[in-house]
Design a protein around this motif. Structure first.
Motif, short mmCIF file in Angstrom:
data_model
loop_
_atom_site.label_atom_id
_atom_site.label_comp_id
_atom_site.label_asym_id
_atom_site.label_seq_id
_atom_site.Cartn_x
_atom_site.Cartn_y
_atom_site.Cartn_z
N LYS A 154 0.84 -1.20 0.00
CA LYS A 154 0.00 0.00 0.00
C LYS A 154 0.87 1.25 0.00
CE LYS A 154 -3.88 -2.08 2.40
NZ LYS A 154 -4.51 -2.29 3.70
N ALA A 155 0.40 2.28 -0.69
CA ALA A 155 1.19 3.53 -0.72
C ALA A 155 0.30 4.68 -0.26
CB ALA A 155 1.71 3.78 -2.13
N TYR A 156 0.80 5.46 0.69
CA TYR A 156 0.06 6.62 1.20
C TYR A 156 0.93 7.86 1.03
CZ TYR A 156 -3.00 3.17 3.33
OH TYR A 156 -3.86 2.12 3.52
N ALA A 157 0.35 8.89 0.39
CA ALA A 157 1.07 10.15 0.21
C ALA A 157 0.67 11.10 1.34
CB ALA A 157 0.71 10.75 -1.14
N VAL A 158 1.57 11.99 1.70
CA VAL A 158 1.31 12.93 2.80
C VAL A 158 1.41 14.36 2.28
CG1 VAL A 158 2.04 13.65 5.10
CG2 VAL A 158 2.27 11.24 4.42
N GLN A 159 0.39 15.15 2.56
CA GLN A 159 0.36 16.55 2.10
C GLN A 159 -0.03 17.46 3.26
OE1 GLN A 159 -2.76 16.88 -0.91
NE2 GLN A 159 -4.39 16.50 0.58
N ILE A 164 -2.93 11.70 2.89
CA ILE A 164 -3.23 12.06 4.28
C ILE A 164 -2.86 13.52 4.53
CG2 ILE A 164 -2.71 11.47 6.69
CD1 ILE A 164 -1.92 8.66 5.43
N ASP A 165 -3.81 14.26 5.10
CA ASP A 165 -3.59 15.68 5.42
C ASP A 165 -2.95 15.81 6.80
OD1 ASP A 165 -4.85 16.36 3.12
OD2 ASP A 165 -6.50 17.47 4.06
N ARG A 193 -1.37 18.82 9.58
CA ARG A 193 -1.18 20.23 9.89
C ARG A 193 0.28 20.48 10.29
NH1 ARG A 193 -5.02 22.04 14.22
NH2 ARG A 193 -4.17 24.02 13.51
N LEU A 194 0.71 21.75 10.16
CA LEU A 194 2.09 22.08 10.55
C LEU A 194 2.35 21.68 12.00
CD1 LEU A 194 4.87 23.37 10.11
CD2 LEU A 194 3.85 25.59 10.69
N ARG A 195 1.38 21.98 12.84
CA ARG A 195 1.54 21.64 14.26
C ARG A 195 1.78 20.13 14.46
NH1 ARG A 195 -0.01 23.92 19.09
NH2 ARG A 195 -0.11 22.35 20.73
N GLU A 196 1.02 19.34 13.72
CA GLU A 196 1.18 17.88 13.84
C GLU A 196 2.55 17.44 13.31
OE1 GLU A 196 -3.01 15.76 13.06
OE2 GLU A 196 -2.43 17.11 11.43
N ALA A 197 3.00 18.10 12.23
CA ALA A 197 4.31 17.75 11.67
C ALA A 197 5.41 18.04 12.68
CB ALA A 197 4.54 18.54 10.38
N ILE A 198 5.30 19.21 13.34
CA ILE A 198 6.30 19.57 14.35
C ILE A 198 6.25 18.57 15.50
CG2 ILE A 198 6.93 21.33 16.07
CD1 ILE A 198 6.03 23.45 14.01
N GLU A 199 5.03 18.24 15.92
CA GLU A 199 4.91 17.29 17.04
C GLU A 199 5.40 15.90 16.64
OE1 GLU A 199 0.83 17.97 18.18
OE2 GLU A 199 1.39 19.70 19.43
N GLY A 200 5.21 15.56 15.38
CA GLY A 200 5.73 14.28 14.87
C GLY A 200 7.26 14.26 14.97
N ALA A 201 7.89 15.39 14.59
CA ALA A 201 9.35 15.47 14.67
C ALA A 201 9.80 15.46 16.13
CB ALA A 201 9.84 16.73 13.96
N ALA A 220 5.69 10.74 9.86
CA ALA A 220 5.56 9.95 11.09
C ALA A 220 4.14 10.08 11.66
CB ALA A 220 6.58 10.44 12.13
N ARG A 221 3.59 11.31 11.64
CA ARG A 221 2.23 11.52 12.13
C ARG A 221 1.19 10.80 11.27
NH1 ARG A 221 0.56 14.57 16.70
NH2 ARG A 221 2.20 13.66 17.95
N ALA A 222 1.42 10.84 9.96
CA ALA A 222 0.48 10.17 9.05
C ALA A 222 0.47 8.67 9.33
CB ALA A 222 0.90 10.44 7.60
N PHE A 223 1.64 8.12 9.58
CA PHE A 223 1.72 6.68 9.88
C PHE A 223 0.95 6.37 11.16
CE2 PHE A 223 3.86 3.08 11.99
CZ PHE A 223 3.64 2.09 11.04
N LYS A 224 1.14 7.24 12.16
CA LYS A 224 0.44 7.04 13.44
C LYS A 224 -1.08 7.05 13.25
CE LYS A 224 1.54 8.59 18.03
NZ LYS A 224 2.15 9.60 18.87
N LYS A 225 -1.53 7.97 12.37
CA LYS A 225 -2.98 8.05 12.09
C LYS A 225 -3.47 6.75 11.47
CE LYS A 225 -3.84 12.98 11.50
NZ LYS A 225 -4.36 14.06 10.70
N LEU A 226 -2.70 6.25 10.50
CA LEU A 226 -3.11 5.01 9.83
C LEU A 226 -3.17 3.85 10.82
CD1 LEU A 226 -0.98 5.36 6.56
CD2 LEU A 226 -3.48 5.34 6.68
N VAL A 227 -2.18 3.81 11.73
CA VAL A 227 -2.18 2.74 12.74
C VAL A 227 -3.41 2.87 13.62
CG1 VAL A 227 -0.99 1.83 14.78
CG2 VAL A 227 0.34 2.45 12.76
N SER A 228 -3.71 4.12 14.05
CA SER A 228 -4.85 4.26 14.97
C SER A 228 -6.18 4.00 14.27
CB SER A 228 -4.83 5.63 15.65
OG SER A 228 -5.04 6.61 14.67
#
Ligand code: PLP
Length: 397
Positions: free
Chosen positions: A292-297, A326-327, A329-337, A356-364
């Protein structure tokens, strides 16, 4: 005769292959895992096109059909993997070797993102030497392909490019090694550190009051034309897609096999869409459509350096297939880092944080089967101190 050097046949072939045709033929070769022997005395047009594609994929040789020849040769037999040849003792004659003879970039299991049978593996693209990002690959390859295809060097010329920083640094590095000038256009939304970094690397910086790198392409094209310069144009130049198909994907293929991973998916950000598209096409053919392939924007209205929304227009993603976008937000990207920094001890960039955040969303959401997932981490976090600082001061909601 048996084994034949592909360069001897293809080196002099001048016709060009359309990218769609490349993808069609290369996908077939990856699916089938090799190619048949060929009758060298009777090459059809179709054979020649396939040979050119094999060459572009990095195969070194093919086999002529003879009495005792096999009728099928594997990718290994064709020398497909030979262009991944790391320097084992890490001694490099110049910084260009430090780039391509240091590949594969590391593949690291991210313990904090792995749970149950779902395991996350991050490809750490900041192990590239110039921009400390995935964009070194395309800066290097666009310049290489330009001189090989046009038969002329860039020496003494000026190149113009729109960039969100990383491609700019990579091209500035290339410009120093190959004696040309680099003028780099960056949008107003990019952190201030980029001007300094590009200048340190010997590039000339032009800031534009735009929000997206791609908005500057027409202007860059015009300036380049009117001043007799060269616009390599990472957004349309197929060398961008091809370098990831030929190197990034192939490296991962070898890494996955050497570690015995069961790759079930790929998660990557999209800017030009070069690396996501090439990796998606490669692995869905090499390993099967179960990958499976998921793009992050960035979510609507959000700015995450390096990635942008699919509807702003990108060339290669429409040639690839994927399960979702997967959408973030900047805040989520920073928190992912921040999560990665504080659990793994490595400082990754904001588009890596978004992945990393997008992956976490997919897992949840429970949409991932058990197995191994590859996350592409395009750069590290040192360029983004400004954004981290704005986050800590509560400015980024
Ligand atoms: N992440 C970062 C930090 C980038 O610099 C870029 C591209 O500029 C990307 C992600 C997106 O990569 P691509 O252009 O291959 O889609």
């Amino acid at each position: 005769m048996g084994r034949v050097d592909l360069r001897d046949i293809v080196g002099s072939l001048k016709f060009e292959i359309e990218l769609r045709e490349f993808i069609e033929i290369a996908s077939r070769v990856l699916r089938e895992g090799g190619f048949r022997c060929i009758d060298l005395n009777n090459l059809s047009r179709e054979d020649l096109r396939i040979l050119k594609v094999l060459y572009m994929m990095g195969c070194r040789h093919v086999y002529s059909c003879e009495k005792d020849s096999k009728d099928w040769y594997s990718l290994e037999d064709l020398g497909f993997y030979d262009d991944i040849s790391p320097q084992p003792y890490r001694v490099f004659r110049d910084s260009e070797e430090l780039l391509y003879r240091n590949w594969p970039t590391p593949l690291l299991r991210i313990r904090s993102l792995s749970s149950g049978g779902v395991r996350a593996w991050a490809k750490l693209e900041y192990y590239n030497p110039y921009s400390m990002s995935i964009k070194d690959r395309i800066g290097w390859y666009m310049v290489k392909v330009y001189s090989e295809e046009k038969g002329e060097k860039l020496t003494g010329r000026t190149i113009y490019e729109a960039t969100s920083t990383n491609t700019g640094i990579a091209l500035a590095a290339m410009s120093r090694l190959n004696d040309f000038k680099a003028v780099l256009f960056i949008p107003s939304t990019i952190q201030k550190a980029s001007d300094i970094l590009l200048e340190v690397m010997g590039g000339k910086v032009e800031r534009r009051p735009k929000t997206l790198t791609i908005e500057m392409i027409d202007e860059v094209e015009q300036i380049s034309r009117s001043s007799g310069g060269v616009h390599l144009n990472q957004f349309y130049n197929d060398a961008n897609f091809l370098v990831h198909f030929r190197y990034t994907a192939k490296e991962l293929d070898l890494q996955i096999r050497s570690a015995g991973l069961k790759m079930k998916g790929l998660i990557a950000g999209i800017g030009t869409s070069g690396h996501f598209s090439a990796l998606s096409i490669y692995f869905k053919n090499r390993l099967g459509s179960h990958v499976k392939a998921y793009a992050v924007q960035p979510a609507p209205g959000e700015i995450i350096p390096g990635i942008r929304r699919i509807e702003t227009g990108m060339k290669w993603i429409h040639m690839a297939s994927y399960e979702g976008i997967i959408d973030i937000r900047l805040r989520e990207a920073i928190e992912g880092a921040l999560d990665i920094a504080r659990s793994e001890g490595i400082l990754v960039g904001l588009s890596s944080g978004a992945v990393a955040r997008a992956f976490k969303k997919l897992v949840s959401e429970g949409v991932l089967d058990e197995g191994d997932y590859v996350l592409i981490f395009p750069d590290n976090g040192f360029k983004y101190i400004e954004q981290f600082s704005r986050y800590f001061s509560g400015e980024i909601k």
